[in-house]
Write an enzyme that holds these catalytic residues in place. Structure first.
Site, short mmCIF file in Angstrom:
data_model
loop_
_atom_site.label_atom_id
_atom_site.label_comp_id
_atom_site.label_asym_id
_atom_site.label_seq_id
_atom_site.Cartn_x
_atom_site.Cartn_y
_atom_site.Cartn_z
N ALA A 136 0.84 -1.20 0.00
CA ALA A 136 0.00 0.00 0.00
C ALA A 136 0.87 1.24 0.00
O ALA A 136 2.09 1.17 0.04
CB ALA A 136 -0.91 -0.03 1.23
N GLY A 187 -0.39 -5.34 0.77
CA GLY A 187 -1.60 -5.30 -0.04
C GLY A 187 -1.45 -6.06 -1.35
O GLY A 187 -2.43 -6.62 -1.86
N GLU A 208 -2.26 -9.53 -0.55
CA GLU A 208 -3.68 -9.65 -0.25
C GLU A 208 -4.51 -9.64 -1.52
O GLU A 208 -5.50 -10.37 -1.65
CB GLU A 208 -4.10 -8.53 0.70
N GLU A 239 3.28 -5.70 7.33
CA GLU A 239 2.62 -4.57 8.00
C GLU A 239 2.97 -4.43 9.47
O GLU A 239 2.99 -3.33 10.01
CB GLU A 239 1.08 -4.69 7.87
N ASN A 284 29.31 8.13 18.52
CA ASN A 284 30.00 8.12 19.81
C ASN A 284 29.95 9.49 20.46
O ASN A 284 29.83 9.62 21.68
CB ASN A 284 31.45 7.69 19.65
#
Lengths: 692, 438
Positions: free
Chosen positions: A64, A110, A113, A135, A484
């Site tokens: 996404a 996504g 998915e 995610e 440092n």
């Protein structure tokens, strides 16, 4: 601009994702709109076969739109976004068409998915093919139906692991766990499509392990998942720091057994909640900070030259040298040199764990007693004793054996790179490349340009480090460089808190609670009190007393309390594990009140009073902030973005707070100024950087 | 003579070897491929050549692990030698390492190559245990069986087949034609040449003392690389078998190893079973000089001869005689001689044979003894009894060590490296530190 095109060839339709404005396909506003429009057409006139494919090499759909998620402020709006994504996936699933996703390249979040909405997924073998749901790493969880569909495809135990770790799998493993139905080579894609085209809609019923259906065992399983996930964050308030971790586990536990409709609702609502948390915004910010380091101009320019560097010689087989040798095996063969054979043996033993996991990489390392093999070295990195004469002598000897274009890199943390260039015949190719301990694990490296280092050398070094998987930050050749130098005031302040009567556990505990990977005092033990003393002395020469360690600290070093390496420091250690507080500390702290300290006046007022956690944290972190801003104004590092990236990746500043500067920008400007002055420090002139 | 076959003069540019580790000892965690790979990488790192200069890789190996078929190729690729460089493995029992070197020389002389890597590797520790052939046959039947009845019968066949493993190491050290193991051939020589137990033990003690002293004097430091053996990666430099505290008493306590109770050959006066690798870089003089490469020494000529398998230990006598008589030379003309110490009895038998007029008359139709080397020029820095005899490696190691002696000890002259070969052969190489002066 068309980012997804619908192509019809007879009874076959293709949704081709491709764009010219980005190197990867993302499911942004453009994409979603066009996709929805194409789906309408497909729903009206369904083809027999639908193929989802990408026109961009090395990428299917990378996920996404992160900037969109970062900008969402209202959980309702976020929930709508999730529902929108869920709807698109659902519409593909509901088509009467046989749908096949051809995944060649990155298929993340996504993108996966969306692919799971198809009947079949074909994964094409390749280095870039990487399939996963990351995610959780940006403070949310899958929200386009992944939490519902993934368990159906690969079973609940594996799905929970993939979602909670965010780790991707390659084509081979994806097939093995049942996430994809077929793997093939690029030339075989059409054959793969034909293979499935005739099969019809898929009937996907994943068999879960028998025990998952028994409530008590499932309960115990989720208990174990929570235990494992939360073990990493023992000192944090997880609900504040990483709320989506317990949140995702709760979501997954709820979803089991829920009907699809309710499950999707629950997922979208949960996403809405987490997408607006500060953690989500900050983790996305940190991701962009890392990208800013990995993709900076200097790195891009140096890439062609860096690719030619294949043989590395490392000098010094200590903890740093052996770790650096391991890192360098990423680009080719490595020779590791040391005068002492025992040191070499020890250094190789250091790498045994890594060697077991990756024997081919370990085999690339050749231990060399002496100087053989330099004639073919493309890069030489030294990690020998921190002594300028020894290093100069080493370089003089090496320079006569290597080519004149061989890169010479120093891992020094406290010596000047320019000094090391002084006597060389070809000084332009010498630069600093400062790793952090342990080198294979710590992501940040400081790239230091000496006064004579050519721009090309610096670019090549930065690109080389990026090629090794590190985040390079380019810093100037000043004492302590960046990391440092910012750590010392932090440590120094914590020690003064200890001196003023605050308890050791309280100081370190407050810092760990805040999110630092370890307390300041434990850090001192880990680095080594002698090294802290040495670095402190070195830096206070240039920068003043704020860098130095208190006198009682030096006394501890003299008495042999060196921290982990000697078994005792502020804490006691057995086999490098912390075993408790060193009781003899009271000998050093009682009655130790130096009168030469800058903020003594304030401390004596708090003597004996227990500070709040926030006060402790501010006491320690504000000096770090001021030092960081000073470094920025002095040009030690070139941008606030790179500075904050270094704080996260080098010092371990908690990512969920988005970085040192980001954290303090959350304070209202005047309030921050008041805090600074109340600590007896000067407000830096460039404080407004925080509020830009 | 080399120059009669070709105008080229074969040179050894450089060489390196690993320490020799006892069987099951410090190199237990390393396979033959690993030993060879490390030696080859080290050789290249210490030589002025680049990988692209190499034309061919030849490695001698006796046991030939089944998981690294054509071990030379596996070693070559793992050491990073370009894919286009061909590699093959050679086998002439104990002289496999020497065979690799002489084959490389032959290629160079024939003009088929300019630069060849030649070496020998062996991991006797990892010699496998094998199943009896009847067991293999029973398993093959099982694999072919289809019906339940066939499978049941086949399983029974497997159960009834001999399960006791064959020890490949023991089989490898046994001559199938003479039906004798190497130790037994040494016993034959001990009897026939009247070599007492005491003489054998004295020679062995000398080997240990010489090797120990040479290590102490750092004579081997440049010849031997450091290995870091997994799993602890402790550095190993010294040959593991050398005992600086070896004594006649300790040797006398050992019982005969091959013929009990009356034999004289023991574990203490035989070569040790060890692991190791040696690699050398060969080229020809013109190439080396034009490229500015250093020259360790010259390989002038070599010879392999056959003899009675039951008396294979005399192989060096025949091979050296064939080689040296070509030039009218004898062992006494050599500045240094290396006779591989397969067994003390065998070396001593060779010396007696070389010193015997009767032997010379009978075997070579000679008029006088062919001449044995002096103990002061023979195996000066110790030998296989003290340091070990990884069978595939030794031949290459001997060439390297002889050349180094000519360069560092004697200030020139000729060297002879010769060994006995199981199966009844002998191999000998004539070396020098300067070009041939005819």
């Amino acid at each position: 601009m068309e980012v997804v095109t619908l192509i019809r060839e007879g009874s076959v339709a293709r949704l081709n994702f491709s764009r010219s404005d980005k190197p990867v396909n993302v499911l942004d506003e453009f994409c979603m709109e066009q996709l929805e429009a194409h789906l309408e057409l497909l729903e009206k006139d369904s083809p027999e076969v639908l193929i989802l494919e990408s026109g961009l090499p090395g990428c299917f759909i990378a996920g996404a739109d992160l900037t969109l998620i970062q900008s969402v402020k209202d959980s309702e709006v976020a929930t709508r976004l999730a529902e929108r994504g869920q709807a698109v996936c659902r519409r593909i699933e509901l088509l009467s068409t046989v749908s096949i996703a051809v995944v060649d390249g990155a298929c993340m979040g996504g993108g996966l998915e969306l692919a799971m909405g198809c009947d079949y997924i074909v994964a094409v073998h390749g280095k870039k093919t990487s399939i996963g749901l990351p995610e959780i790493k940006i403070g949310i969880h899958p929200g386009f139906g992944g939490c519902v569909r993934l368990p159906k495809r690969i079973g609940w135990p594996k799905a929970i692991e993939m979602i909670m770790t965010g780790r991707p799998v390659d084509a081979k493993r994806a097939k093995r766990i049942g996430l994809v139905q077929l793997t093939c080579y690029p030339e075989q894609v059409e054959g793969a499509i034909n293979h499935f085209a005739g099969r019809g809609k898929a009937d996907r019923k994943k068999v879960n392990p028998w025990w998952f259906h028994l409530w008590p065992i499932r309960k115990f399983f989720f208990y174990k998942v929570r235990e494992k996930a939360l073990a990493r964050f023992k000192h944090l308030d997880i609900e504040e720091a990483y709320p989506s971790v317990p949140g995702a586990i709760d979501l997954l536990e709820d979803i089991f057994g829920m009907s699809d409709g309710l499950a999707y609702e629950r997922e979208a609502e949960s996403l809405g909640k987490f997408a607006v948390t500060p953690t989500c915004k900050n983790l996305i910010r940190v991701f962009f900070l890392g990208e800013s380091l990995k993709k900076q101009e200097m790195v891009k320019k140096g890439k062609p030259a860096a690719r030619e560097l294949q043989r590395t010689s490392v000098y010094g087989a200590g903890a740093m040298g052996s770790g650096i040798a391991w890192v360098a095996t990423r680009s080719g063969e490595v020779d590791i040199h040391d005068l002492s054979e025992d040191a070499l043996g020890h250094g190789l033993r250091n790498l045994s764990q890594l060697a077991k996991r990756n024997p081919e990489r370990f085999q690339k390392i050749r231990p060399a007693v002496g100087n053989s093999g330099l004639a073919s070295a493309d890069v030489v990195i030294e990690a020998v004793l921190e002594n300028i004469d020894i290093k100069k002598q080493l370089w003089a000897g090496i320079e006569s054996e290597v080519r004149k274009d061989t890169l010479l890199l120093t891992n020094t943390s406290s010596l000047s790179v320019s000094d090391q260039q002084a006597d060389l015949k070809h000084p332009g190719r010498l630069a600093g490349l400062h790793f952090f301990n342990p080198a294979p694990k710590m992501p940040l490296v400081e790239v230091v340009a000496g006064s004579k280092s050519t721009k090309k050398s610096v670019q090549t070094v930065a690109a080389l480090a990026a090629g090794w998987g590190k985040y390079p930050v380019i810093v100037s050749d000043t004492p302590g460089f960046l990391v440092n130098r910012c750590l010392m005031p932090f440590m120094s302040a914590a020690l003064r808190l200890l001196e003023s009567g605050q308890k050791l556990e309280h100081i370190d505990g407050a810092l760990k609670n805040f999110g630092m990977p370890m307390g300041a005092i434990e850090l001192a033990d880990r680095v080594g009190l002698d090294i802290c003393h040495h670095v402190g002395a070195h830096l206070s020469e240039s920068f003043g007393a704020r860098m130095g360690m208190p006198a009682w600290f030096d006394q501890m070093v003299e008495d042999g309390l060196l921290g982990i390496k000697s078994g005792e420091g502020f804490y006691l250690y057995e086999d490098e594990k912390r075993k408790g507080i060193n009781e003899s500390l009271s000998n050093y702290l009682v009655g130790q009140k130096s009168t030469e300290r800058e903020f003594d006046a304030n401390l004596s007022a708090d003597q004996g009073q227990v500070m709040t956690d926030e006060e402790v944290v501010n006491r320690a972190l504000v000096p770090m902030l001021i030092e960081a801003l000073t470094c920025l104004s002095e040009g030690v590092v070139d941008s606030a973005e790179h500075l904050d990236a270094a704080m996260v990746y080098g010092i371990g500043f908690p990512p969920f707070r988005g970085g040192l500067l980001n954290h303090f920008s959350g304070y209202e400007e005047q309030k921050l100024k008041d805090i600074i002055t109340s600590l007896g420090m000067d407000v830096p002139e460039n404080l407004e950087v925080l509020y830009e | 003579m080399a120059s009669k076959i070709s105008s080229r003069e074969v040179v050894i540019v450089s060489g390196i070897r690993t320490p020799m580790g006892k069987m099951g000892g410090c190199f237990d965690g390393m396979h033959a491929v690993d030993l060879g790979m490390h030696a080859l990488r080290e050789l290249l790192a210490r030589s002025p050549l680049t990988r692209d200069d190499i034309d061919s890789v030849i490695v001698g190996n006796v046991i030939q692990p089944s998981e690294a078929t054509n071990i030379s190729r596996v070693i070559s690729l793992q050491a990073g030698i370009p894919r286009r460089v061909p590699a093959h493995t050679v086998h002439r029992n104990c002289a496999s390492g020497m065979q690799a070197v002489t084959d490389a020389a032959e290629k160079i002389l024939a003009g088929r190559a300019d630069v060849v890597v030649a070496g020998g590797v062996e991991s006797m520790t990892h010699a496998p245990l094998l199943f009896h052939d009847r067991f293999r046959a029973a398993m093959a039947k099982l694999q072919r069986a289809r019906s339940v009845q066939q499978r049941a019968k086949a399983v029974l066949g497997v159960v009834k087949a001999p399960w006791k493993p064959r020890v490949a190491l023991m089989e490898g050290l046994t001559d199938p034609v003479a039906n004798l193991n190497m130790g037994q051939t040494a016993e034959i020589l001990a009897r026939e040449f009247s070599i007492s137990r005491k003489a054998q033990d004295e020679f062995s003690l000398q080997s240990h003392q010489r090797a120990a002293k040479s290590w102490q004097d750092e004579w081997f430091n440049d010849e031997v690389m450091h290995l870091f053996a997994p799993p602890r990666f402790t550095p190993v430099h010294r040959d593991e078998g050398v005992r600086s505290e070896q004594s006649m008493e300790a040797l006398a306590r050992l019982r005969p190893a091959f013929e009990k109770p009356l034999g004289t050959v023991t574990a203490g006066n035989s070569s040790q079973i060890t692991d190791g690798a040696a690699m050398l870089l060969l080229s020809h003089r013109e190439k080396a000089e034009s490229e500015g490469w250093p020259i360790l020494g010259y390989l002038h000529d070599w010879a392999y001869t056959g003899c009675d398998p039951a008396r294979m230990g005399l192989g060096p006598v025949f091979a050296s005689n064939t080689l040296l008589s070509r030039y009218g030379l004898s062992a006494g003309d050599m500045a240094r001689v290396e006779i591989n110490e397969a067994f003390a009895a065998q070396v001593l038998a060779c010396l007696k044979a070389m010193d015997s007029k009767q032997f010379s008359v009978k075997q070579f139709g000679g008029k006088s003894a062919i001449g044995a080397p002096d103990m002061e020029t023979l195996n000066v820095h110790g030998g296989a009894i003290a340091m070990g005899h990884p069978v595939g490696m030794t031949g290459a190691r001997m060439v390297l060590t002889t050349l180094r002696q000519l360069k560092h000890d004697t200030g020139g002259g000729l060297g002879l490296a010769t060994l006995c070969i199981g199966g009844g052969q002998g191999g000998a190489v004539l070396l020098g530190s300067e070009p041939w002066k005819s």
